[in-house]
Design a protein around this motif. Structure first.
Motif, PDB file in Angstrom:
ATOM      1  N   GLU A  89       0.795  -0.809  -0.046  1.00  0.00           N
ATOM      2  CA  GLU A  89      -0.194   0.151  -0.286  1.00  0.00           C
ATOM      3  C   GLU A  89       0.932   1.310  -0.440  1.00  0.00           C
ATOM      4  OE1 GLU A  89      -3.233   0.447  -0.158  1.00  0.00           O
ATOM      5  OE2 GLU A  89      -3.314  -2.005  -0.541  1.00  0.00           O
ATOM      6  N   PRO A  90       0.672   1.676  -1.116  1.00  0.00           N
ATOM      7  CA  PRO A  90       1.571   3.429  -1.251  1.00  0.00           C
ATOM      8  C   PRO A  90       1.421   4.079   0.176  1.00  0.00           C
ATOM      9  CG  PRO A  90       0.049   3.177  -3.158  1.00  0.00           C
ATOM     10  CD  PRO A  90      -0.250   2.119  -1.412  1.00  0.00           C
ATOM     11  N   HIS A  91       2.617   4.483   0.689  1.00  0.00           N
ATOM     12  CA  HIS A  91       2.615   5.309   1.749  1.00  0.00           C
ATOM     13  C   HIS A  91       2.565   4.352   2.946  1.00  0.00           C
ATOM     14  CE1 HIS A  91       3.573   9.146  -0.686  1.00  0.00           C
ATOM     15  NE2 HIS A  91       2.595   8.692  -0.903  1.00  0.00           N
ATOM     16  N   SER A  92       2.320   3.351   3.644  1.00  0.00           N
ATOM     17  CA  SER A  92       2.876   2.248   4.117  1.00  0.00           C
ATOM     18  C   SER A  92       4.325   2.025   5.059  1.00  0.00           C
ATOM     19  CB  SER A  92       2.269   0.837   4.289  1.00  0.00           C
ATOM     20  OG  SER A  92       2.619  -0.094   3.387  1.00  0.00           O
ATOM     21  N   GLU A  93       4.471   1.779   6.561  1.00  0.00           N
ATOM     22  CA  GLU A  93       6.252   1.594   6.423  1.00  0.00           C
ATOM     23  C   GLU A  93       6.724   0.731   5.390  1.00  0.00           C
ATOM     24  OE1 GLU A  93       8.033  -0.169  10.096  1.00  0.00           O
ATOM     25  OE2 GLU A  93       5.827   0.896  10.759  1.00  0.00           O
ATOM     26  N   ALA A  94       6.239  -0.523   5.382  1.00  0.00           N
ATOM     27  CA  ALA A  94       6.824  -1.405   4.356  1.00  0.00           C
ATOM     28  C   ALA A  94       6.936  -0.763   3.219  1.00  0.00           C
ATOM     29  CB  ALA A  94       6.365  -2.832   4.181  1.00  0.00           C
ATOM     30  N   ALA A  97       9.732   1.782   2.913  1.00  0.00           N
ATOM     31  CA  ALA A  97      11.360   1.172   3.670  1.00  0.00           C
ATOM     32  C   ALA A  97      11.701   0.890   1.891  1.00  0.00           C
ATOM     33  CB  ALA A  97      11.353   0.005   4.000  1.00  0.00           C
ATOM     34  N   ALA A  98      10.199  -0.079   0.957  1.00  0.00           N
ATOM     35  CA  ALA A  98      10.656  -0.850  -0.079  1.00  0.00           C
ATOM     36  C   ALA A  98      11.217  -0.059  -1.522  1.00  0.00           C
ATOM     37  CB  ALA A  98       9.216  -1.173  -0.800  1.00  0.00           C
ATOM     38  N   VAL A  99      10.476   1.330  -0.967  1.00  0.00           N
ATOM     39  CA  VAL A  99      10.530   2.301  -1.989  1.00  0.00           C
ATOM     40  C   VAL A  99      12.003   2.991  -2.257  1.00  0.00           C
ATOM     41  CG1 VAL A  99       9.740   4.692  -2.781  1.00  0.00           C
ATOM     42  CG2 VAL A  99       7.799   2.921  -2.748  1.00  0.00           C
ATOM     43  N   GLY A 100      12.232   3.049  -0.997  1.00  0.00           N
ATOM     44  CA  GLY A 100      13.882   3.592  -0.755  1.00  0.00           C
ATOM     45  C   GLY A 100      15.439   3.225  -1.264  1.00  0.00           C
ATOM     46  N   GLU A 101      14.858   1.910  -1.620  1.00  0.00           N
ATOM     47  CA  GLU A 101      15.774   0.950  -1.834  1.00  0.00           C
ATOM     48  C   GLU A 101      15.583   0.583  -3.794  1.00  0.00           C
ATOM     49  OE1 GLU A 101      17.900  -1.850  -0.707  1.00  0.00           O
ATOM     50  OE2 GLU A 101      18.235  -0.261   1.050  1.00  0.00           O
TER      51      GLU A 101
END
Length: 172
Positions: A89-94, A97-101
């Protein structure tokens, strides 16, 4: 399989997927080559938006997908595994973190500063968590029949071409 075999298979999946730039993912349709990152024990990929890679059909939450990992140096098949698909889900914690990578690995992005916002609006971020893995090679070739096309192969070379090429070499 013994517990040691399971651990060895998981280690092979993780190392091969980390090192490979592309993985082949099949949902319900044909497999597609996709770029990805390995993050927290799963392959994470982004797609289905303008300017991003198209994801194969069938990569929906709760579905399963077949993943084939190729060797980075030779391009041959190393391991195949079945993945459990999770759509983040967009802007969830997971998702954050994934988008940062993913942002660090995305090449030639036209909007590097606003890329995460665009992904939240227009794309899907998918997490493929390894399930069962297979290291045995398939019996068949797995080659797909090429799609029909109006393109043709080149014509035969003119008879005089070898003489012309040899004449050029002699001048040097």
């Amino acid at each position: 399989m013994t517990a040691a075999d399971v651990l060895l298979a998981r280690a092979l999946v993780e190392e091969a997927t980390k090192k490979s730039g592309l993985i082949w993912v099949r949902g319900t349709g044909p497999a597609r080559a996709l770029w990805h990152v390995w993050h927290e024990g799963a392959a994470v990929l982004v797609g289905d938006g303008p300017g991003e890679q198209p994801l194969p059909p069938g990569l929906d939450a709760g579905a399963a997908a077949d993943v084939t990992v190729r060797s980075k140096d030779k391009g041959g098949r190393l391991v195949a595994w079945t993945a459990d698909v999770t759509v983040l889900e967009p802007h969830s914690e997971a998702w954050e973190a994934a988008v940062g990578e993913l942002k660090g690995k995305r090449l030639n992005a036209p909007d590097a500063e606003r890329m995460a916002e665009r992904w939240a609006r227009e794309c899907r971020v998918v997490r493929l968590t390894p399930g069962a893995s297979r290291t045995d090679l398939p019996d068949g070739s797995l080659a797909a029949t090429p799609l029909p096309t109006p393109a043709t192969t080149r014509r035969t070379a003119p008879a005089a071409l070898p003489r012309l090429l040899l004449k050029r070499r002699g001048r040097r």
